[in-house]
Scaffold this motif. Structure first.
Motif, mmCIF file in Angstrom:
data_model
loop_
_atom_site.group_PDB
_atom_site.id
_atom_site.type_symbol
_atom_site.label_atom_id
_atom_site.label_comp_id
_atom_site.label_asym_id
_atom_site.label_seq_id
_atom_site.Cartn_x
_atom_site.Cartn_y
_atom_site.Cartn_z
ATOM 1 N N GLU A 2 90.268 -0.788 43.967
ATOM 2 C CA GLU A 2 88.763 -1.453 43.911
ATOM 3 C C GLU A 2 87.917 -0.852 43.077
ATOM 4 O O GLU A 2 87.233 -1.523 42.261
ATOM 5 N N TYR A 3 87.730 0.480 43.303
ATOM 6 C CA TYR A 3 86.762 1.069 42.336
ATOM 7 C C TYR A 3 87.277 1.171 41.022
ATOM 8 O O TYR A 3 86.203 0.861 40.167
ATOM 9 N N ALA A 4 88.174 1.469 40.360
ATOM 10 C CA ALA A 4 88.653 1.383 39.079
ATOM 11 C C ALA A 4 88.526 -0.261 38.379
ATOM 12 O O ALA A 4 87.753 -0.279 37.406
ATOM 13 N N LEU A 5 88.659 -1.288 39.261
ATOM 14 C CA LEU A 5 88.250 -2.664 38.617
ATOM 15 C C LEU A 5 86.941 -2.686 38.649
ATOM 16 O O LEU A 5 86.236 -3.404 37.609
ATOM 17 N N ASP A 6 86.133 -2.270 39.730
ATOM 18 C CA ASP A 6 84.552 -2.409 39.603
ATOM 19 C C ASP A 6 84.011 -1.555 38.560
ATOM 20 O O ASP A 6 83.119 -2.121 38.080
ATOM 21 N N LEU A 7 84.456 -0.255 38.399
ATOM 22 C CA LEU A 7 84.218 0.607 37.149
ATOM 23 C C LEU A 7 84.250 -0.457 35.894
ATOM 24 O O LEU A 7 83.256 -0.302 35.033
ATOM 25 N N LYS A 8 85.602 -0.798 35.654
ATOM 26 C CA LYS A 8 85.574 -1.525 34.453
ATOM 27 C C LYS A 8 84.749 -2.596 34.276
ATOM 28 O O LYS A 8 84.113 -2.957 33.056
ATOM 29 N N GLN A 9 84.684 -3.485 35.159
ATOM 30 C CA GLN A 9 83.481 -4.690 35.087
ATOM 31 C C GLN A 9 82.166 -4.425 35.096
ATOM 32 O O GLN A 9 81.464 -5.008 34.403
ATOM 33 N N PHE A 10 81.703 -3.184 35.764
ATOM 34 C CA PHE A 10 80.405 -2.662 35.437
ATOM 35 C C PHE A 10 80.023 -2.317 33.996
ATOM 36 O O PHE A 10 79.128 -2.577 33.707
ATOM 37 N N TRP A 11 80.998 -1.816 33.450
ATOM 38 C CA TRP A 11 80.657 -1.238 31.807
ATOM 39 C C TRP A 11 80.995 -2.410 31.074
ATOM 40 O O TRP A 11 80.280 -2.422 30.156
ATOM 41 N N LYS A 12 81.993 -3.283 31.371
ATOM 42 C CA LYS A 12 82.269 -4.330 30.284
ATOM 43 C C LYS A 12 81.484 -5.514 30.464
ATOM 44 O O LYS A 12 81.102 -6.361 29.538
ATOM 45 N N ARG A 13 81.060 -6.058 31.735
ATOM 46 C CA ARG A 13 80.222 -7.137 31.768
ATOM 47 C C ARG A 13 79.078 -7.167 32.574
ATOM 48 O O ARG A 13 78.410 -8.267 33.019
ATOM 49 N N ALA A 14 78.742 -6.291 33.136
ATOM 50 C CA ALA A 14 77.394 -5.993 34.159
ATOM 51 C C ALA A 14 76.273 -5.066 33.629
ATOM 52 O O ALA A 14 75.875 -5.137 32.563
ATOM 53 N N TYR A 15 76.123 -4.179 34.293
ATOM 54 C CA TYR A 15 74.965 -3.157 34.315
ATOM 55 C C TYR A 15 75.145 -2.027 33.464
ATOM 56 O O TYR A 15 74.294 -1.324 32.989
ATOM 57 N N GLY A 16 76.276 -1.940 33.182
ATOM 58 C CA GLY A 16 76.725 -0.691 31.888
ATOM 59 C C GLY A 16 75.978 -0.481 30.790
ATOM 60 O O GLY A 16 75.333 0.306 30.582
ATOM 61 N N TYR A 17 75.650 -1.947 30.225
ATOM 62 C CA TYR A 17 75.061 -2.000 29.123
ATOM 63 C C TYR A 17 74.489 -2.873 29.025
ATOM 64 O O TYR A 17 74.539 -4.131 29.391
ATOM 65 N N GLU A 18 72.834 -2.989 28.654
ATOM 66 C CA GLU A 18 72.063 -4.131 28.639
ATOM 67 C C GLU A 18 72.445 -5.285 27.962
ATOM 68 O O GLU A 18 72.426 -6.218 28.450
ATOM 69 N N ILE A 19 73.196 -5.334 27.149
ATOM 70 C CA ILE A 19 73.759 -6.440 26.000
ATOM 71 C C ILE A 19 74.626 -7.046 27.046
ATOM 72 O O ILE A 19 74.955 -8.325 26.814
#
Length: 170
Positions: A2-19
């Motif tokens: 679960e954390y691995a998927l959350d980590l991927k989505q966090f940086w790819k589509r959410a809060y990881g980068y403002e863009i």
């Protein structure tokens, strides 16, 4: 897992980068223009022409919108080294984006010009981050608009994209 998927989505589509969340700016504006239109028609005593609007998309569309609005944002970003401290995180894509995930905004006329807006994620009331107090899930619509006033000024994709250019190219 679960954390691995959350980590991927966090940086790819959410809060990881403002863009990541800025891609939802047009959808955000469409959402508020529809709410404004319904509210204006209601305030003028007219029949609301679009009492319900349904837009269908994928988790890859919904996640950036939720991030743009600030939902499920933890105080610490998800990283590969802070798994142990993230056991109580609210950013859990399995809960935020199950199969048939949905985001609903409901306008309520509570009388006396008291128009409130309730957000629901997967049919569960949630509080607008930074808007609601005492876990109240239905703030005044005007308070919600004031909270997002910078976003409501427009989608300046040229400026956003310039921020993320490779410095070597500039």
């Amino acid at each position: 897992m679960e954390y691995a998927l959350d980590l991927k989505q966090f940086w790819k589509r959410a809060y990881g980068y403002e863009i990541n969340s800025k891609s939802s700016c047009i959808l955000f504006h469409d959402m508020f223009s529809r709410l404004d239109k319904a509210l204006n028609e209601h305030n003028l005593g007219q029949k609301v022409t679009e009492a319900v609007t349904i837009q269908v998309g994928h988790a890859e569309t919904l996640l950036p919108l939720l991030a743009l609005l600030g939902f499920f944002k933890d105080s610490e970003p998800l990283t590969s080294i802070n798994y142990a401290s993230q056991t109580q995180r609210s950013f859990r894509t399995s809960r935020m984006l199950p199969y048939a995930a949905n985001f609903i905004l409901v306008l309520y006329d509570c009388g006396g010009g008291d128009i409130r807006l309730q957000p629901l994620v997967n049919e569960q009331p949630v509080a607008f981050p930074g808007v609601t107090h005492r876990q109240e899930s239905m703030p005044l619509y005007g308070d919600v608009r004031r909270h997002y006033e910078e976003l409501l000024k427009g989608c300046d994709f040229e400026t956003v994209c310039e921020l993320f250019k490779n410095p070597a190219e500039v």
